[in-house]
Design an enzyme around this catalytic site. Sequence first.
Site, PDB file in Angstrom:
ATOM      1  N   ASP A 112     -25.323   5.634  -4.651  1.00  0.00           N
ATOM      2  CA  ASP A 112     -25.047   5.242  -6.036  1.00  0.00           C
ATOM      3  C   ASP A 112     -23.560   4.991  -6.257  1.00  0.00           C
ATOM      4  OD1 ASP A 112     -27.506   5.169  -7.454  1.00  0.00           O
ATOM      5  OD2 ASP A 112     -27.602   7.344  -7.461  1.00  0.00           O
ATOM      6  N   LEU A 113     -22.737   5.925  -5.804  1.00  0.00           N
ATOM      7  CA  LEU A 113     -21.302   5.818  -6.049  1.00  0.00           C
ATOM      8  C   LEU A 113     -20.697   4.619  -5.334  1.00  0.00           C
ATOM      9  CD1 LEU A 113     -20.406   9.605  -5.805  1.00  0.00           C
ATOM     10  CD2 LEU A 113     -20.661   8.240  -7.876  1.00  0.00           C
TER      11      LEU A 113
END
Length: 383
Positions: free
Chosen positions: A167-168
């Site tokens: 996600d990051l």
Amino acid sequence: MQNLLSDVVVVDLTRALAGPHAAMMLGDLGARVIKVETPDGGDDSRGWGPPFVEGESTYYLSANRNKESVTADLKSAAGKDFLTKLVRKADVLIENFRPGVLDRLGFSTERLHELNPGLVILSITGFGHDGPDGGRAGYDQIAQGEGGLMSITGAVEPTKVGAPIADLLAGMYGAYGALAALHERSITGKGRVVRTSLLASVVGVHAFHGTKWTVAHQLPERVGNHHAQIAPYGMYRTADTSIQVAVGSEGQWRTFAPIVGLDPADERFAVNSQRVAHRDALTAAIEQAFAAQPADVWLERLAEKGIPAGKVRDFQQVYEWDQTLSQGLLIDVDHPTLGTIQLPGPPLRFDDNPYAGARETNLPPPRLGEHDESVRAWLDEDA
């Protein structure tokens, strides 16, 4: 200091983490980020916990600083009208719906560019916008597994990275692409669509593990807390706790070996390729030497000789560490219900700003609909 992106308006249609992280990165650089949320609960992450503090999810707080929150039902006529007005005044729109959802709402990329030809559209999906799996929903751990990252993480079983790295990374790659598109727009006057995915972000950081397969046709293996292609480089037990040591060159090896009682010319260890081949024997020899003294003694000895080494800190130790504090990696924000709170801050510093990021004042993660009136008043200014 002038905020670097102070003239940029970002429409944030995202929820969960990858999209909100991308929007937050632009907000950290000074952009005005308007987060559009559903009236019935808003961003999913507002409900992700525990822990909750005074009803606020710490998960949500991690990804939504430097934003404003407005509510709108994009399935309704009023919601569509609101988004239409917002798009006309925006520079960037970020969305992380599954492919086709925004089209069904009446805001295809073609329609968005009819409304605003200069709009940069950042679209983040789980597995890409096309291809046989393009429609799949994406969550971090699934992407870590499908993208191969778990196959090289851990000691015995495949293990996910502790932080939601897919996600990051997707958020970071997305912000990076959006900035490039904004630069292009400053030359051409036209916006474009930037696409990335959780899968792409994970494959994008395979680094030397990827080329081990694509060039040498060897599958990377899990090596736990040791480096796959450099030795000694990993975590080693001492008399009281473990420390990490990184010997990254032959010169460092010749310095390090005598510290732990090894002959740097030993044919098993004389060059890195041999040290990797005999990693188990090398690790055992290092740990036998390290067992004689506690970690702090070894860290001091290694530092004196210029050998990179360090502790394994928990989060309390990280956030109380003088070095962390000296880098401005914690920021204070005044939250409307929590008072003054500390948040992990932006990982960038600029030469004329002593604080992390590029803002003079950081905004707290907004409450749901906190800026309904002010944003709508701003939109009506030109009406």
